[in-house]
Design a protein around this motif. Structure first.
Motif, PDB file in Angstrom:
ATOM      1  N   LYS A  53       0.850  -1.197   0.000  1.00 15.02           N
ATOM      2  CA  LYS A  53       0.000   0.000   0.000  1.00 15.02           C
ATOM      3  C   LYS A  53       0.882   1.242   0.000  1.00 15.02           C
ATOM      4  O   LYS A  53       1.974   1.232   0.558  1.00 15.02           O
ATOM      5  CB  LYS A  53      -0.876   0.034   1.259  1.00 15.02           C
ATOM      6  N   LYS A  54       0.378   2.295  -0.631  1.00 18.13           N
ATOM      7  CA  LYS A  54       1.041   3.598  -0.556  1.00 18.13           C
ATOM      8  C   LYS A  54       0.214   4.467   0.379  1.00 18.13           C
ATOM      9  O   LYS A  54      -1.004   4.558   0.238  1.00 18.13           O
ATOM     10  CB  LYS A  54       1.150   4.248  -1.936  1.00 18.13           C
ATOM     11  N   ILE A  55       0.884   5.085   1.337  1.00 15.43           N
ATOM     12  CA  ILE A  55       0.196   5.909   2.322  1.00 15.43           C
ATOM     13  C   ILE A  55       0.298   7.363   1.865  1.00 15.43           C
ATOM     14  O   ILE A  55       1.400   7.912   1.759  1.00 15.43           O
ATOM     15  CB  ILE A  55       0.838   5.715   3.715  1.00 15.43           C
ATOM     16  N   ILE A  60      -5.089   5.672   1.832  1.00 20.34           N
ATOM     17  CA  ILE A  60      -4.209   4.539   1.548  1.00 20.34           C
ATOM     18  C   ILE A  60      -4.573   4.017   0.165  1.00 20.34           C
ATOM     19  O   ILE A  60      -5.740   3.788  -0.135  1.00 20.34           O
ATOM     20  CB  ILE A  60      -4.371   3.432   2.612  1.00 20.34           C
ATOM     21  N   GLU A  61      -3.567   3.848  -0.686  1.00 21.84           N
ATOM     22  CA  GLU A  61      -3.774   3.423  -2.070  1.00 21.84           C
ATOM     23  C   GLU A  61      -3.180   2.027  -2.254  1.00 21.84           C
ATOM     24  O   GLU A  61      -2.047   1.778  -1.845  1.00 21.84           O
ATOM     25  CB  GLU A  61      -3.035   4.439  -2.943  1.00 21.84           C
ATOM     26  N   TYR A 110       5.555   3.580   1.589  1.00 23.76           N
ATOM     27  CA  TYR A 110       4.910   2.334   1.183  1.00 23.76           C
ATOM     28  C   TYR A 110       4.914   1.371   2.362  1.00 23.76           C
ATOM     29  O   TYR A 110       5.868   1.314   3.134  1.00 23.76           O
ATOM     30  CB  TYR A 110       5.655   1.698   0.002  1.00 23.76           C
ATOM     31  N   SER A 111       3.839   0.611   2.472  1.00 19.47           N
ATOM     32  CA  SER A 111       3.721  -0.367   3.542  1.00 19.47           C
ATOM     33  C   SER A 111       3.578  -1.765   2.947  1.00 19.47           C
ATOM     34  O   SER A 111       2.786  -1.976   2.029  1.00 19.47           O
ATOM     35  CB  SER A 111       2.497  -0.033   4.406  1.00 19.47           C
ATOM     36  N   ALA A 124       7.292  -0.529   6.859  1.00 20.44           N
ATOM     37  CA  ALA A 124       7.171   0.612   5.945  1.00 20.44           C
ATOM     38  C   ALA A 124       8.521   0.955   5.327  1.00 20.44           C
ATOM     39  O   ALA A 124       9.569   0.770   5.942  1.00 20.44           O
ATOM     40  CB  ALA A 124       6.616   1.819   6.690  1.00 20.44           C
TER      41      ALA A 124
END
Length: 135
Positions: A53-55, A60-61, A110-111, A124
């Motif tokens: 995921k992109k924070i 969150i994307e 990014y996570s 992250a």
């Protein structure tokens, strides 16, 4: 007999793991970059799920999602054709993500989230973007 004998406890803890990543990675515009993510046990958990995921501020994307069952491997809507999990490393616990053709808009946090039947952990990584010299 106590149901929590040592061998039983070992089975309970076998699903527990940590997810390890680098705090910062630098990508160069137009090139590929690998966002590192490693499971501490060094093996693939049962029914593993991996989510990148992109924070973005309060949102969150989804960048990429993988589910062992039912066998899904899907990039996020904005990342079609630009992401790939390095599956050859799954058996050793490597769930790093390759991000292709890096753009300046990819910069950010990014996570990497890894889930199994009994456990979940995340780490992250911040992606910093460098522009190649001569541009």
């Amino acid at each position: 007999m106590n149901p929590y004998t040592l061998p039983h406890l070992g089975l309970l803890l076998s699903e527990n793991f940590e997810v390890i990543s680098s705090p910062t990675v630098t990508g160069i515009v137009g090139q590929d970059v690998v966002l590192p993510c490693q499971i501490s046990t060094g093996t693939q958990p049962a029914n593993m799920e991996v989510q990148w995921k992109k924070i973005i501020q309060a949102a969150i994307e989804t960048v990429h999602e993988y589910r062992a069952n039912p066998g899904q491997d899907v990039p996020g809507q904005k990342y079609q054709g630009r992401t790939a999990l390095l599956k050859d490393g799954f058996t050793s616990g490597n769930v790093s993500l390759k991000l292709k053709n890096v753009q300046s808009a990819d910069e950010g946090m990014y996570s990497c989230i890894v889930k199994s039947n009994e456990w979940s952990a995340d780490a992250a990584t911040e992606l910093k973007i460098a522009v190649p010299s001569g541009c």
